[in-house]
Design a protein around this motif. Structure first.
Motif, mmCIF file in Angstrom:
data_model
loop_
_atom_site.group_PDB
_atom_site.id
_atom_site.type_symbol
_atom_site.label_atom_id
_atom_site.label_comp_id
_atom_site.label_asym_id
_atom_site.label_seq_id
_atom_site.Cartn_x
_atom_site.Cartn_y
_atom_site.Cartn_z
ATOM 1 N N TYR A 131 -38.715 14.334 -1.071
ATOM 2 C CA TYR A 131 -39.899 13.475 -1.002
ATOM 3 C C TYR A 131 -40.917 13.980 0.017
ATOM 4 C CZ TYR A 131 -38.623 10.046 -4.453
ATOM 5 O OH TYR A 131 -38.350 9.430 -5.648
ATOM 6 N N TYR A 132 -40.459 14.734 0.998
ATOM 7 C CA TYR A 132 -41.391 15.377 1.924
ATOM 8 C C TYR A 132 -42.293 16.348 1.152
ATOM 9 C CZ TYR A 132 -43.062 18.643 5.484
ATOM 10 O OH TYR A 132 -43.843 19.448 6.264
ATOM 11 N N PHE A 133 -41.686 17.201 0.342
ATOM 12 C CA PHE A 133 -42.468 18.164 -0.436
ATOM 13 C C PHE A 133 -43.255 17.476 -1.553
ATOM 14 C CE2 PHE A 133 -39.387 21.088 1.496
ATOM 15 C CZ PHE A 133 -40.262 22.046 1.995
ATOM 16 N N ALA A 134 -42.692 16.421 -2.111
ATOM 17 C CA ALA A 134 -43.419 15.665 -3.137
ATOM 18 C C ALA A 134 -44.700 15.090 -2.552
ATOM 19 C CB ALA A 134 -42.535 14.550 -3.684
ATOM 20 N N GLY A 135 -44.612 14.593 -1.319
ATOM 21 C CA GLY A 135 -45.787 14.018 -0.675
ATOM 22 C C GLY A 135 -46.843 15.059 -0.348
ATOM 23 N N ILE A 136 -46.408 16.214 0.133
ATOM 24 C CA ILE A 136 -47.353 17.270 0.503
ATOM 25 C C ILE A 136 -48.104 17.808 -0.711
ATOM 26 C CG2 ILE A 136 -47.471 19.681 1.276
ATOM 27 C CD1 ILE A 136 -45.352 19.055 3.315
ATOM 28 N N HIS A 137 -47.385 18.002 -1.818
ATOM 29 C CA HIS A 137 -47.974 18.665 -2.992
ATOM 30 C C HIS A 137 -48.311 17.703 -4.134
ATOM 31 C CE1 HIS A 137 -47.054 22.533 -1.181
ATOM 32 N NE2 HIS A 137 -45.803 22.144 -0.997
ATOM 33 N N SER A 138 -48.148 16.408 -3.918
ATOM 34 C CA SER A 138 -48.388 15.402 -4.954
ATOM 35 C C SER A 138 -47.549 15.697 -6.206
ATOM 36 C CB SER A 138 -49.873 15.332 -5.333
ATOM 37 O OG SER A 138 -50.117 14.251 -6.215
ATOM 38 N N LEU A 139 -46.246 15.657 -6.005
ATOM 39 C CA LEU A 139 -45.293 15.956 -7.075
ATOM 40 C C LEU A 139 -44.394 14.752 -7.345
ATOM 41 C CD1 LEU A 139 -44.139 19.490 -5.814
ATOM 42 C CD2 LEU A 139 -45.924 18.994 -7.502
ATOM 43 N N LEU A 140 -43.758 14.768 -8.500
ATOM 44 C CA LEU A 140 -42.757 13.769 -8.846
ATOM 45 C C LEU A 140 -41.367 14.358 -8.618
ATOM 46 C CD1 LEU A 140 -44.206 12.471 -12.244
ATOM 47 C CD2 LEU A 140 -44.289 11.298 -10.028
ATOM 48 N N VAL A 141 -40.481 13.557 -8.035
ATOM 49 C CA VAL A 141 -39.100 14.000 -7.850
ATOM 50 C C VAL A 141 -38.344 13.767 -9.154
ATOM 51 C CG1 VAL A 141 -36.951 13.661 -6.588
ATOM 52 C CG2 VAL A 141 -39.148 13.495 -5.382
ATOM 53 N N ALA A 142 -37.902 14.860 -9.769
ATOM 54 C CA ALA A 142 -37.179 14.779 -11.035
ATOM 55 C C ALA A 142 -35.690 14.626 -10.769
ATOM 56 C CB ALA A 142 -37.440 16.020 -11.890
ATOM 57 N N GLY A 143 -35.090 13.572 -11.307
ATOM 58 C CA GLY A 143 -33.668 13.328 -11.141
ATOM 59 C C GLY A 143 -32.833 14.233 -12.031
ATOM 60 N N THR A 144 -31.619 14.499 -11.604
ATOM 61 C CA THR A 144 -30.743 15.410 -12.338
ATOM 62 C C THR A 144 -29.474 14.708 -12.840
ATOM 63 O OG1 THR A 144 -29.626 16.142 -10.315
ATOM 64 C CG2 THR A 144 -31.571 17.381 -11.012
ATOM 65 N N GLY A 145 -29.429 13.372 -12.762
ATOM 66 C CA GLY A 145 -28.240 12.650 -13.195
ATOM 67 C C GLY A 145 -28.155 12.534 -14.697
ATOM 68 N N ASN A 146 -26.925 12.649 -15.232
ATOM 69 C CA ASN A 146 -26.705 12.460 -16.669
ATOM 70 C C ASN A 146 -26.173 11.047 -16.928
ATOM 71 O OD1 ASN A 146 -23.624 12.596 -16.649
ATOM 72 N ND2 ASN A 146 -24.158 14.576 -15.724
ATOM 73 N N LYS A 147 -25.984 10.712 -18.193
ATOM 74 C CA LYS A 147 -25.669 9.332 -18.578
ATOM 75 C C LYS A 147 -24.330 8.847 -18.039
ATOM 76 C CE LYS A 147 -25.616 6.250 -22.591
ATOM 77 N NZ LYS A 147 -25.853 6.161 -24.058
ATOM 78 N N VAL A 148 -23.301 9.668 -18.135
ATOM 79 C CA VAL A 148 -21.975 9.213 -17.714
ATOM 80 C C VAL A 148 -21.912 9.051 -16.192
ATOM 81 C CG1 VAL A 148 -20.876 11.488 -17.533
ATOM 82 C CG2 VAL A 148 -19.490 9.498 -18.108
ATOM 83 N N GLU A 149 -22.659 9.892 -15.467
ATOM 84 C CA GLU A 149 -22.712 9.763 -14.009
ATOM 85 C C GLU A 149 -23.545 8.548 -13.597
ATOM 86 O OE1 GLU A 149 -22.390 14.407 -12.507
ATOM 87 O OE2 GLU A 149 -24.358 13.537 -12.897
ATOM 88 N N ASP A 150 -24.731 8.414 -14.184
ATOM 89 C CA ASP A 150 -25.662 7.373 -13.750
ATOM 90 C C ASP A 150 -25.287 5.977 -14.233
ATOM 91 O OD1 ASP A 150 -27.068 9.335 -12.504
ATOM 92 O OD2 ASP A 150 -28.941 9.056 -13.606
ATOM 93 N N PHE A 151 -24.809 5.881 -15.479
ATOM 94 C CA PHE A 151 -24.579 4.558 -16.066
ATOM 95 C C PHE A 151 -23.136 4.300 -16.480
ATOM 96 C CE2 PHE A 151 -29.003 5.802 -17.129
ATOM 97 C CZ PHE A 151 -29.642 4.893 -16.300
ATOM 98 N N GLY A 152 -22.282 5.305 -16.311
ATOM 99 C CA GLY A 152 -20.878 5.129 -16.639
ATOM 100 C C GLY A 152 -20.040 4.861 -15.409
#
Length: 268
Positions: A131-152
């Motif tokens: 989020y430090y770099f996202a703030g500096i460069h106006s970027l979105l932090v892209a998540g890397t979680g898959n379905k079984v990890e995030d919702f299983g």
């Protein structure tokens, strides 16, 4: 319980890239930032983001990291830069930050709790860095979680790798992510590596931590969605289903909205 992906990888790839571009354009930001771990999820996510044509900033954030994870991450970034001119990368070694933190907080004799707490702390340092770099460069932090990890089974750190702006692969099972990784031609070293969260400074795998493979967990998740119960299974299937149900139950706090105590209007 071997799981074979049935997704139409080409169509799914096109759909996600289009979704990423549309979301980014509506957000009025400049691109994406992704933490690169040397695993299949971050490799696939960063390749999807790179295909949008927008700035894709890949961040390596080692903390006493296993060398094999570092080398896989570097191999992937080098490959991605050769393929896409919009890909940039930065390495931020957070080892000294982590070590300093340990010196300034009281520790505990409960080694298992201490180890897990420090592992989650690593993930939260990395989220803060993204989020430090996202703030500096106006970027979105892209998540890397898959379905079984995030919702299983909720196999991620709350406000760590769970702290993101958007989740492009969170509706894909782990087997789907591997299928997409093969289609995207990510490095073979990543395709063949056993999944690991890399939060303990060693090479322990996700399966060793969880007690079940992702193929088994996907099977259990689908069975649970079909309203199956533990008594419907025997042997290894029963063991896996029990692992899935336990993790799904205790990690609900990660998947559900934060509880809010609502004050009645007559009290306001």
């Amino acid at each position: 319980m071997d799981k074979k992906s049935k997704i139409k990888v080409g169509e799914v790839n096109t759909l996600i890239v289009s979704w990423l571009k549309d979301y980014l354009e509506k957000s009025n930001t400049n691109g994406f930032v992704i933490g690169i771990s040397g695993g299949v999820d971050s490799a696939v996510t960063s390749t999807l983001c790179a295909q949008t044509g927008f700035l894709t900033l890949c961040i390596e954030m080692p903390i006493h990291q296993d060398n094999t994870q570092i080398s896989r991450g570097k191999e992937h970034i080098e490959q991605l830069k050769r393929r896409f001119t919009n890909v940039k990368s930065i390495e931020v070694d957070l080892t000294s930050v982590f070590d300093t933190f340990q010196k300034h907080v009281p520790l505990t004799d409960d080694n298992s709790r201490l180890e897990l707490s420090l592992a989650n702390t690593r993930a939260r340092f990395r989220m803060t860095t993204l989020y430090y770099f996202a703030g500096i460069h106006s970027l979105l932090v892209a998540g890397t979680g898959n379905k079984v990890e995030d919702f299983g089974v909720g196999f991620y750190t709350k406000y760590g790798d769970g702290g993101v702006d958007l989740s492009p692969i969170a509706d894909l099972m782990k087997s789907d992510v591997f299928a997409l990784g093969k289609f995207l031609d990510i490095p073979k070293s990543i395709q063949n590596a056993a999944p690991t969260d890399g939060l303990f400074g060693d090479s322990r795998t996700d399966e060793e931590q969880i007690g079940a493979s992702y193929d088994e967990l996907e099977w259990a998740m689908l069975e649970a969605e079909n309203n199956k119960k533990m008594e419907d299974f025997k042997g290894r299937e029963r063991d896996v289903f029990e692992i899935y149900e336990k993790l799904n139950r205790i990690n609900r706090h990660k998947m559900n909205p934060i509880p809010v105590c609502l004050i009645p209007k007559k009290m306001k």
